[in-house]
Design an enzyme around this catalytic site. Structure first.
Site, PDB file in Angstrom:
ATOM      1  N   HIS A 308       0.837  -1.211   0.000  1.00  0.00           N
ATOM      2  CA  HIS A 308       0.000   0.000   0.000  1.00  0.00           C
ATOM      3  C   HIS A 308       0.864   1.251   0.000  1.00  0.00           C
ATOM      4  O   HIS A 308       2.072   1.214   0.255  1.00  0.00           O
ATOM      5  CB  HIS A 308      -0.965   0.013   1.192  1.00  0.00           C
ATOM      6  CG  HIS A 308      -0.310   0.045   2.543  1.00  0.00           C
ATOM      7  ND1 HIS A 308       0.226   1.183   3.097  1.00  0.00           N
ATOM      8  CD2 HIS A 308      -0.114  -0.941   3.461  1.00  0.00           C
ATOM      9  CE1 HIS A 308       0.715   0.910   4.289  1.00  0.00           C
ATOM     10  NE2 HIS A 308       0.531  -0.385   4.532  1.00  0.00           N
ATOM     11  N   CYS A 326       3.850  -4.800   6.193  1.00  0.00           N
ATOM     12  CA  CYS A 326       3.390  -4.460   4.849  1.00  0.00           C
ATOM     13  C   CYS A 326       4.551  -3.951   3.999  1.00  0.00           C
ATOM     14  O   CYS A 326       5.603  -3.562   4.508  1.00  0.00           O
ATOM     15  CB  CYS A 326       2.310  -3.383   4.915  1.00  0.00           C
ATOM     16  SG  CYS A 326       0.794  -3.944   5.732  1.00  0.00           S
TER      17      CYS A 326
END
Length: 381
Positions: A308, A326
């Site tokens: 992201h 992430c």
């Protein structure tokens, strides 16, 4: 003495003459033995019959004139009738009584009735199946097939034998039971682009063991995308490199999970794109943050790993791993990846200190080598 020749002349005969034919009886008529109709009814009788069949009537020495299989409620089962065979074209119900009727006409002209009655299985409980792939959808080259059952399966071999995967191009693959309620199928190597796939989970009427039976069949057809998009995400060089059909498209700087905390390490191994959201709020009770807004969020594992945008970590991207697991990209780079990728694309995370595995849940399928994967089959090939 009168010689024989003279005697013959005196009698008006010659040596070459034959005696007159004796009178004969009329020829007996030929009787043709015409066959009687012989029926084979499946099943003709019995208890505990699988409602998935087969249910059929065959005849030799004649032809079927009519066949009906009727439930106790008066409903007639759908079927196809030919001269020599009738076959049911639908499943029957559980714990129901069915009765055969109809007739066949033999070559001898005699009618033979179709008779019989039977009862189908009465399950103690029904187990349903569902799939992770959708009908007529398109997926990336790493997409596994996952069948989830509503209750633990005892007789995994019987259930697995009722499940088939067919591909439009030759594809080596296998089923693996990753839990008592999950069977996954994946190819040995990534799918070839443009492969068309059909999955048939024909478990209706199949014993799951312990008195459980399949609630219904499930059928899905899907397609693999016309391109092979692969990401190589190296946690040590801090790069996020995108390839399409073997050609490098992009090489982005990235920041991955903090290596000093094993809980935050981005797991090494092939992840699979599972979900895309243009924006979402990130929360973690473990790490005590809530509703942190991000954009271009692509879920690559059910352990909470995403690719992201995170503008606040751009100073570390390409240099240092600081995230909670992430892959952080800049807003522009995250948008580029978001637009390129689809469900089922592989993201190959490299060189981190923790491997993707069962604790990470879906999808760790590609983290298993082929020998390990096939060892999880319930059926010996």
């Amino acid at each position: 003495m009168i010689r024989p020749l003279i005697l013959a002349v005196l009698l008006g005969l010659t040596a070459c003459s034959a005696a007159p034919d004796a009178p004969t009886s009329p020829a007996a008529p030929v009787v043709e033995n015409k066959a009687k109709a012989a029926l084979s009814v499946t099943p003709a009788s019995g208890e505990g019959i699988s409602p998935a069949g087969p249910f059929q009537v065959g005849v030799t020495g004649g032809s079927l004139t009519a066949v009906a299989l009727t439930g106790a409620d008066g409903r007639v089962v759908k079927g196809e009738l030919a001269a020599d065979r009738w076959v049911a074209t639908e499943d029957l119900g559980y714990d129901k009584v069915y009765t055969w009727s109809g007739s066949a006409k033999g070559e001898d002209g005699a009618e033979v009735p179709v008779t019989g009655s039977f009862r189908t299985i009465k399950p103690q409980r029904l187990t349903s199946a569902s799939m992770n792939v959708g009908d007529n959808e398109t997926y990336g080259i790493a997409m596994p097939i996952k069948v989830t059952f509503s209750a633990p399966v005892q007789d995994k071999a019987a259930v697995q034998k009722a499940m088939t995967v067919k591909a439009s191009v030759p594809t080596e693959g296998a089923w693996a039971w990753l839990s008592d309620t999950e069977a996954h199928w994946r190819p040995r190597e990534y799918w070839k682009p443009n492969t068309e796939v059909s999955v048939d989970v024909n478990v209706y009427g199949v014993s799951f063991g312990g008195g459980a039976y399949g609630a219904s069949d499930v059928h899905v057809q899907f397609k693999i995308a016309d391109r092979a998009l692969v990401v190589k995400a190296d946690t040590q060089t801090h790069r996020f490199v995108i390839y399409r059909d073997g050609v490098q498209l992009h090489d982005f700087p990235a920041s991955y999970g903090l290596e000093s905390d094993k809980r935050r390490v981005t797991r090494s191994g092939t992840h699979v794109v599972m979900q895309k959201e243009a924006s979402r709020k990130m929360s973690s009770q473990v790490f005590d943050y809530k509703d942190v807004p991000v954009t271009w969020a692509v879920l690559i594992s059910n352990n909470g790993e995403f690719v992201h945008e995170y503008a606040d970590s751009m100073w570390a991207q390409g240099k240092e791993n600081i995230s909670h697991g992430c892959a952080n990209l800049s807003p522009a780079n995250a948008k580029t990846f978001f637009d390129l990728t689809m469900i089922g694309d592989p993201v190959e995370v490299l060189n981190s200190s923790v491997q993707l595995g069962p604790a990470d849940h879906d999808y760790y399928d590609w983290a298993l080598d082929w020998a390990t994967w096939t060892s999880k089959s319930a059926v010996t090939s």
